[in-house]
Structure formats: structure tokens, C-alpha cells
Design an enzyme around this catalytic site. Structure first.
Site, PDB file in Angstrom:
ATOM      1  CE  LYS A 116      -3.886  -2.357   0.182  1.00 46.80           C
ATOM      2  NZ  LYS A 116      -3.178  -3.611  -0.362  1.00 46.80           N
ATOM      3  CD  GLU A 200      -4.059   5.973   2.955  1.00 44.71           C
ATOM      4  OE1 GLU A 200      -3.474   6.005   1.954  1.00 44.71           O
ATOM      5  OE2 GLU A 200      -5.136   5.618   3.378  1.00 44.71           O
ATOM      6  NE  ARG A 293      -9.057  -9.146  -5.045  1.00 46.59           N
ATOM      7  CZ  ARG A 293     -10.145  -8.492  -4.809  1.00 46.59           C
ATOM      8  NH1 ARG A 293     -10.986  -8.305  -5.604  1.00 46.59           N
ATOM      9  NH2 ARG A 293     -10.159  -7.755  -3.532  1.00 46.59           N
TER      10      ARG A 293
END
Length: 445
Positions: A116, A200, A293
């Protein structure tokens, strides 16, 4: 077009991929665990191979056993579905190293987006908006406290290698950060084998909006439409709809442009999803993650565009153009997906068991992608998803009405299920208005 396909997954997504493969004349091969021997996806495949006992690590995450099954059956390609090994770069590399076609993005793209922190930095460099946060793994709780002084509270504490809403916690002050950092770090080590933590800025009122992308065989990356995914429990989705009721044409154009930039930044091929957080007060949005995906909620995009995303995946993997012209792709109507889970409808705790009644709803604009049937057992070995109700209407109100009909017409007895929750949600004034956010489920409880 490839001629034989091994589906490295189970349940409804395996049935979904097998259905398209057989329609295209592709030999479909299933792999299954001992616990899944009687499941519909096993019976519907042209050929099936047992790859181990019930535990996922010994079956659906057993890369060696799955590759051995592909070789023994003469499979030409592997479709990973979602979950399990679908975002495992090492497995993608191993598939290709064994001379098989991988129906997905490159291993490099999977690896780049799987971390990430690395993904945030790549997106920022590509001009995709990202929320304030750390640019390197946070090495210790003291380093996290120091970083928080610049980012500001509240904070989202996230497992850098996580996904699917797992390994996330909110810290509103330093004391909470110290507590949650240690918990997330330990969870990440245990679950993902990587304890790296990302910080974050946390936005208390946001919407979760994502964009479906396709990296075509000719090198182009195109963005289809957006999906609204704000109905969540424990950061995991329960209902999705397309298009988002929060997205204006101007905002949609910005979302799609950012999603294309995200895909181009990693040379993306095949199907993927760029997930974002939208601040409804300002219209600002920030990159959250890229899922490399096919998504659980892909059917709602299929319905509003009139395409089959699994077919598009197979065509891209075969080096073929899409079935549609990206410049004239239709975008009409409204679609909603409801995830029917084996969990109680109040606290959302798992409730597996033997299915004594399973009657699926039917009718105009109603589709069910199911994993189970009467007489089967919803075991505790895998996630709680039993089926997806997908409805399509000429507008949002029509789609909601069809969803109510479908929920009322779905009969399940045996395991616990969340159909009563959906009956409540579909009558909820906040949801009906379209002006809701990721806190809607908590407010209903």
C-alpha cells in the site's frame, strides 16, 4: 482464444468463471478441497481435481498443488478469481514460468500495488490524488506518533500489505494510536507475513467509490464506470451499486481519468479496480488502493454496460481485442448487488450450518450468482459469502424496487443469513435518498 482454463478458486466466483468459459467453448477445470467435493462448481466443471484438505493453506492457497493440477489436466490458462492466490505475485510468476497463461495483470503490477505504501507513492508520482500519509513503512510506534504530528488526527492505521478491509483501525489521538499501531502490526505479521504499517489521514464522513479498469491487449488502459461501495461493516462491503448516486458527470470524468492514470503507471493489463475515498462535502477524492483482480461486485458493471467481464478477461489474456468499442460502450440503467452472507443480521457474526432450504428469487432484472444449494453445508473454513443478488432497473428507484422483491423472494433455512438486514436497508430513508456514506450501517445499529 485459449482452449482450456483452470479456475483456481471456489464457490460462486468459480461457477461464474466456469459459466463463461463453457459458453465460449473453453474446457473448464475446477480445483477443490475435500470439504467442497459436493459443491456445484465442482459438478459443473468439465473436469475437477482435489488439491487438499479443507484448510485454505493446504488447498486453495497451495500453489504447488494447483500448478500440479493444471499440468495433469492439460490446462492452458489459470483464472484466479478473487481472494486466495489472486493477488499473489509469486503465484502469477509461477503460472507463467510453467508455460501457462495467467488471466490477470503482470506479476510486477500485482507486486507494485500489493504494497500500500509503494502504491501510494506510485499513484502520487502519476498525478493521482492521495490522502496525506506516510511515504515509508512506519518502523515503530514512536515513529508513528512523530508522523502523526504532521498528518494530523484522526488517522487510519493500515497494514501496508493488507487488503479486503482487513488490518485497519482508526486512531483519534496519541493514546489510541499507540494502542492500535501495536494491534495492526501484530495482525499484519500474523495474517500477511509483513508487519509494515501505513498511516493515512482518516476522513470521518466519506464515500467509497471505485472504478473498473481494463488493460487491453493492445496496451491501452480504459476506464469503464464507477461503483458505489459505501454500505460496509468492519470496512468490508455488503452492498454495491452502479452508477454511484454521489457522482456527477464532471466528477465521473475526473474519476475515470485518474483511474486510467493509475493503470498506465504500472502498465496494467486485464481487469482491475481503482478504489477511492470521496469527500462528499468537497468533491475531493483520494486513491485508496488498486485491486489487481476481478472484484466480487463486477456484475453490476456488467449489467449497466451490457458486457461479460470474464469474457473480456479471457480475450485480453488471449491477446484479442474486446468485444466492444470503448468509444461507444453503452452505459445505461442502474444495478445493485447484495452480498448474501452466512452471518446474523444484527452483529454480522458468522453462522455456518447445513442448508435445509435454498430457494433463489427470479424475475425480470434479477440475477443470482450462488455458491450453494439445498442439502449442502456452509462450512466455517471459508468466507461467509453464500450468494450475490444482482438486480438491474431502468433507474435507481426501479433497481431498489427489484432488490426488495428479490430479498423477499430468497428463502434460506439452516445457516444464519443477512437477508433481514437488506430488507431493513432497502427501506432506510438515508439509503433511499442516495445521500449516504460509510457510516450508514453503524447508524442503523
Amino acid at each position: 482464444m485459449i482452449d482450456s482454463l483452470l479456475v483456481a478458486n471456489r464457490g460462486e466466483i468459480a461457477r461464474r468463471v466456469i459459466r463463461t468459459a463453457r459458453r465460449l467453448g473453453i474446457r473448464a477445470i475446477a480445483v477443490y478441497s475435500e470439504a467442497d467435493a459436493d459443491m456445484p462448481f465442482v459438478l459443473e466443471a468439465d473436469e475437477s481435481v482435489c488439491v487438499g484438505p479443507a484448510a485454505p493453506a493446504q488447498s486453495y492457497r497451495n500453489a504447488e498443488a494447483i500448478l500440479a493440477a493444471a499440468k495433469s489436466t492439460g490446462a492452458q490458462a489459470v483464472h484466479p478469481g478473487y481472494g486466495f492466490l489472486s493477488e499473489h505475485a509469486g503465484f502469477a510468476r509461477a503460472v507463467e514460468a510453467n508455460g501457462l497463461v495467467w488471466v490477470g495483470p503482470s506479476a510486477d503490477a500485482i507486486a507494485a500495488m500489493g504494497d500500500k505504501i509503494n502504491a501510494r507513492n506510485l499513484m502520487a508520482a502519476a498525478g493521482v490524488p492521495v490522502a496525506p500519509g506516510t511515504q515509508e513503512p512506519t518502523a515503530s510506534v514512536d515513529a508513528a506518533v512523530e508522523a502523526a504530528r504532521d498528518i494530523g488526527y484522526p488517522l487510519m492505521v493500515k497494514a501496508a500489505a493488507g487488503g479486503g478491509g482487513m488490518g485497519m483501525a482508526v486512531a483519534t489521538d496519541e493514546a489510541a494510536l499507540r494502542k492500535e499501531f501495536d494491534k495492526v502490526h501484530a495482525f499484519a505479521e500474523r495474517t500477511f507475513g509483513d508487519g509494515s504499517v501505513l498511516l493515512e489521514r482518516y476522513f470521518p464522513r466519506v464515500r467509497h467509490v471505485e472504478v473498473q479498469i481494463l488493460g487491453l491487449a493492445d496496451g491501452r488502459v480504459i476506464a469503464l464506470s464507477e461503483r458505489e461501495c459505501s454500505v460496509q461493516r468492519r470496512n468490508q462491503k455488503l452492498l454495491e451499486e452502479a452508477p454511484s448516486p454521489a457522482v456527477t458527470p464532471e466528477l465521473r470524468a475526473r474519476f475515470l481519468a485518474a483511474a486510467v492514470k493509475a493503470g498506465e503507471a504500472v502498465g496494467y493489463r486485464n481487469a482491475g479496480t481503482v478504489e477511492c475515498l470521496l469527500d462528499p462535502a468537497t468533491g475531493e477524492f483520494f486513491f485508496l488502493e488498486m485491486n489487481t483482480r476481478l472484484q466480487v461486485e463486477h456484475p453490476i458493471t456488467e449489467l449497466i454496460h451490457g458486457i461479460d467481464l470474464v469474457e473480456e478477461q479471457l480475450r485480453i489474456a488471449s491477446g484479442l481485442p474486446p468485444t466492444f468499442d470503448p468509444e461507444t460502450l453503452i452505459n445505461a440503467g442502474h444495478a445493485i448487488e447484495l452480498r448474501v452472507n452466512a452471518e446474523d443480521p444484527k452483529r454480522f457474526l458468522p453462522g455456518p450450518g447445513k442448508i435445509t432450504t435454498w430457494v433463489e428469487p427470479s424475475g425480470d432484472g434479477i440475477r443470482v450468482d450462488a455458491a450453494y444449494a439445498t442439502g449442502l453445508t456452509k462450512t466455517p473454513f471459508y468466507d461467509s459469502l453464500m450468494a450475490k443478488i444482482i438486480v438491474y432497473g431502468h433507474d435507481r428507484a426501479d433497481a431498489i424496487a427489484r432488490a426488495r422483491t428479490a430479498v423477499a423472494g430468497f428463502e434460506i433455512a439452516g445457516p444464519k443469513n443477512n437477508l433481514p438486514f437488506f430488507a431493513e436497508l432497502l427501506e432506510n430513508p438515508e439509503f433511499i435518498s442516495g445521500d449516504y456514506d460509510t457510516g450508514i450501517v453503524a447508524r442503523m445499529r
